[in-house]
Write an enzyme that holds these catalytic residues in place. Structure first.
Site, PDB file in Angstrom:
ATOM      1  N   HIS A  80      -4.915   3.620  -2.593  1.00  0.00           N
ATOM      2  CA  HIS A  80      -3.838   3.510  -1.617  1.00  0.00           C
ATOM      3  C   HIS A  80      -2.873   2.365  -1.965  1.00  0.00           C
ATOM      4  O   HIS A  80      -1.965   2.067  -1.190  1.00  0.00           O
ATOM      5  CB  HIS A  80      -4.462   3.283  -0.233  1.00  0.00           C
ATOM      6  CG  HIS A  80      -3.549   3.544   0.911  1.00  0.00           C
ATOM      7  ND1 HIS A  80      -3.180   2.569   1.812  1.00  0.00           N
ATOM      8  CD2 HIS A  80      -2.927   4.685   1.326  1.00  0.00           C
ATOM      9  CE1 HIS A  80      -2.384   3.076   2.723  1.00  0.00           C
ATOM     10  NE2 HIS A  80      -2.214   4.357   2.464  1.00  0.00           N
ATOM     11  N   LYS A 120       0.170   0.259  -3.680  1.00  0.00           N
ATOM     12  CA  LYS A 120       1.541   0.522  -4.144  1.00  0.00           C
ATOM     13  C   LYS A 120       2.017  -0.737  -4.846  1.00  0.00           C
ATOM     14  O   LYS A 120       2.373  -1.720  -4.202  1.00  0.00           O
ATOM     15  CB  LYS A 120       2.485   0.875  -3.003  1.00  0.00           C
ATOM     16  CG  LYS A 120       2.097   2.139  -2.224  1.00  0.00           C
ATOM     17  CD  LYS A 120       1.380   1.785  -0.964  1.00  0.00           C
ATOM     18  CE  LYS A 120       1.048   3.030  -0.159  1.00  0.00           C
ATOM     19  NZ  LYS A 120       0.134   2.712   0.957  1.00  0.00           N
ATOM     20  N   ASP A 130       8.872  -5.905 -16.382  1.00  0.00           N
ATOM     21  CA  ASP A 130       8.982  -6.944 -17.418  1.00  0.00           C
ATOM     22  C   ASP A 130       8.084  -8.143 -17.157  1.00  0.00           C
ATOM     23  O   ASP A 130       8.319  -9.236 -17.712  1.00  0.00           O
ATOM     24  CB  ASP A 130      10.436  -7.423 -17.551  1.00  0.00           C
ATOM     25  CG  ASP A 130      11.361  -6.338 -18.076  1.00  0.00           C
ATOM     26  OD1 ASP A 130      10.855  -5.382 -18.695  1.00  0.00           O
ATOM     27  OD2 ASP A 130      12.578  -6.442 -17.860  1.00  0.00           O
ATOM     28  N   HIS A 155       5.130   2.686  10.078  1.00  0.00           N
ATOM     29  CA  HIS A 155       4.119   2.801   9.027  1.00  0.00           C
ATOM     30  C   HIS A 155       3.729   1.427   8.479  1.00  0.00           C
ATOM     31  O   HIS A 155       2.993   1.317   7.504  1.00  0.00           O
ATOM     32  CB  HIS A 155       4.669   3.682   7.898  1.00  0.00           C
ATOM     33  CG  HIS A 155       3.646   4.089   6.879  1.00  0.00           C
ATOM     34  ND1 HIS A 155       3.651   3.615   5.584  1.00  0.00           N
ATOM     35  CD2 HIS A 155       2.602   4.950   6.951  1.00  0.00           C
ATOM     36  CE1 HIS A 155       2.663   4.156   4.900  1.00  0.00           C
ATOM     37  NE2 HIS A 155       2.002   4.975   5.704  1.00  0.00           N
ATOM     38  N   LYS A 191       2.176  -2.376   7.857  1.00  0.00           N
ATOM     39  CA  LYS A 191       0.806  -2.884   7.875  1.00  0.00           C
ATOM     40  C   LYS A 191       0.868  -4.407   7.811  1.00  0.00           C
ATOM     41  O   LYS A 191       1.258  -4.980   6.779  1.00  0.00           O
ATOM     42  CB  LYS A 191       0.013  -2.365   6.670  1.00  0.00           C
ATOM     43  CG  LYS A 191       0.046  -0.836   6.500  1.00  0.00           C
ATOM     44  CD  LYS A 191       0.770  -0.474   5.248  1.00  0.00           C
ATOM     45  CE  LYS A 191       0.744   0.982   4.878  1.00  0.00           C
ATOM     46  NZ  LYS A 191       0.457   1.986   5.821  1.00  0.00           N
ATOM     47  N   ASP A 201      -1.826 -16.866  14.613  1.00  0.00           N
ATOM     48  CA  ASP A 201      -1.375 -18.179  15.117  1.00  0.00           C
ATOM     49  C   ASP A 201       0.017 -18.576  14.630  1.00  0.00           C
ATOM     50  O   ASP A 201       0.323 -19.783  14.582  1.00  0.00           O
ATOM     51  CB  ASP A 201      -2.364 -19.279  14.703  1.00  0.00           C
ATOM     52  CG  ASP A 201      -3.744 -19.080  15.309  1.00  0.00           C
ATOM     53  OD1 ASP A 201      -3.841 -18.407  16.347  1.00  0.00           O
ATOM     54  OD2 ASP A 201      -4.716 -19.591  14.732  1.00  0.00           O
TER      55      ASP A 201
END
Length: 400
Positions: A146, A148, A153, A318, A320, A325
């Site tokens: 999952h 990405k 370079d 979508h 995440k 704190d």
């Protein structure tokens, strides 16, 4: 009676096979994965919450590559937007730039042979990660890569929640606009991100590579302290647990799928009982069947404990993230659900800089303003269809 007995026996046999396949496969996975995380590093970051802005920047940087492009995505579609992506990779490979593209076998199942052959014929090195393999066919079909990650370079990195497809730039009417968080990274940590890509590449590509200095040129330090933490096989649960355990004032969770493990739910409830302010941001609409119904049983418990739950209404949420704190935040690829904890390969970036956290908080507060509060009464209203869906979702929540 003979035929029904055979059918019942076959069903029981399949269930037993699934159980042992999954149990033994998970045991082997846990013993084969060595827990790792980078030291505290320094870098500079841009945050992209909109796909149009992200991919305008991303495609520009890809076109400017001179040495190599290494890319890992969970989902790469076969649509008009994906074709732009493929065309850039093929053009760079023809220019002599080393281009490696690694995609999840099931997440990117829509990439068919003509597309793959076109990439390879242009000089792009292509591989599927996490193919279904013996001896644990069922378990390996559930373990997905999952992550990405993109590295250009050895100097520029990208990490976050966006994949390659038209929905990610707002071209799916149901899910538009798509809201996500993606990072652009420069600084001394980019070679570490490069290393994580190469670990995954070496596991599944047919042409193994050796990590050397040409992939990881020395980079100047940036200003933001952070670390990368790749996880799989259940190790993410410990990381999330410790974040919640050590919270002193507040916990903010942004996730498209709120399906916590028993241990994480218990710690969130304990945090709420000791006076920690818990805020959870989830979508109002859903992109997968039953994931919303699966979340309701957990959201009810959090609402009872005084947590605030917001449903994002300006498109599909979508993103995440976890903020602790107002001092520490996590942005990455992992959802706050059992699949990301137990089954997926994920990678998150943890930030230890209050100035950066405050900058990110501005984005999160905007998302909360674009949301509506979810009340306990909303979830407790009698609804037979929802109750049936919740029952089904609860039984299979591990795999949603």
């Amino acid at each position: 009676m003979f035929l029904p007995s055979i059918v019942i026996a076959l069903i029981l046999l399949i269930i037993v096979w699934f159980y042992f396949d999954f149990t033994l496969g998970r045991k082997k996975h846990r013993t084969s994965f060595s827990k790792r995380e980078t030291p505290i590093l320094f870098g500079n970051f841009d945050i992209f919450p909109h796909g149009e802005e992200l991919f305008a920047d991303y495609f520009h940087e890809l076109k400017m590559a001179v040495s190599h492009i290494h890319i890992l995505f969970y989902i790469v579609r076969d649509d008009e937007f994906s074709q732009q992506f493929f065309d850039i990779l093929k053009a760079k490979a023809k220019q002599g730039v080393e281009v490696r593209l690694l995609v999840d076998r099931i997440g990117s199942h829509k990439m068919k042979n003509p597309v793959i052959n076109g990439l390879r014929n242009a000089g792009v090195q292509f591989a599927f990660s996490n193919r279904i393999r013996l001896p644990f066919l069922f378990y390996s079909s559930q373990v997905r890569n999952h992550r990405k990650i993109s590295i250009i370079d050895g100097k520029i990195g990208y990490l976050g929640g966006f994949n390659i497809g038209k929905e990610y730039i707002g071209h799916d009417p149901k899910l538009s606009p798509w809201r996500d968080y993606h990072l652009k990274i420069t600084g001394e940590s980019v070679p570490y991100l490069q290393r994580e890509f190469l670990i995954d590449w070496n596991e599944y590509a047919t042409d193994h590579v050796i990590v050397n200095s040409r992939y990881a040129p020395e980079q100047p330090k940036g200003t933001v302290p952070h670390q990368f933490v790749p996880t799989e096989a259940g190790f993410l649960e410990e990381k999330y647990y410790n974040l919640i355990l050590n919270a002193k004032k507040s916990v903010i969770i942004g996730t498209p799928y709120f399906i916590p493990t028993k241990k994480l739910l218990h710690e969130l409830i304990r945090a709420a009982k000791r006076g920690i302010k818990i805020t959870i941001v989830v979508p109002f609409i859903t992109d997968h069947m039953l994931v919303q119904e699966a979340s309701y049983r957990y959201l009810r418990k959090m609402l009872v404990e005084g947590a605030q739950v917001f449903q994002f209404k300006n498109g599909f949420y979508h993103a995440k993230s976890i903020i602790i704190d107002d001092e520490l935040c996590d942005i990455g690829t992992a959802n706050f659900d059992k699949r990301s904890v137990f089954l997926n390969k994920e990678i998150n970036c943890y930030f230890y800089d209050p100035a950066f956290v405050n900058r990110f908080m501005d984005i999160v507060h905007k998302d909360i303003l674009d949301s509506k509060p979810l009340e306990l009464d909303d979830l407790n209203k009698p609804n037979l269809l929802r109750s049936i869906k919740e029952g089904i979702a609860g039984a299979i929540s591990y795999f949603l």
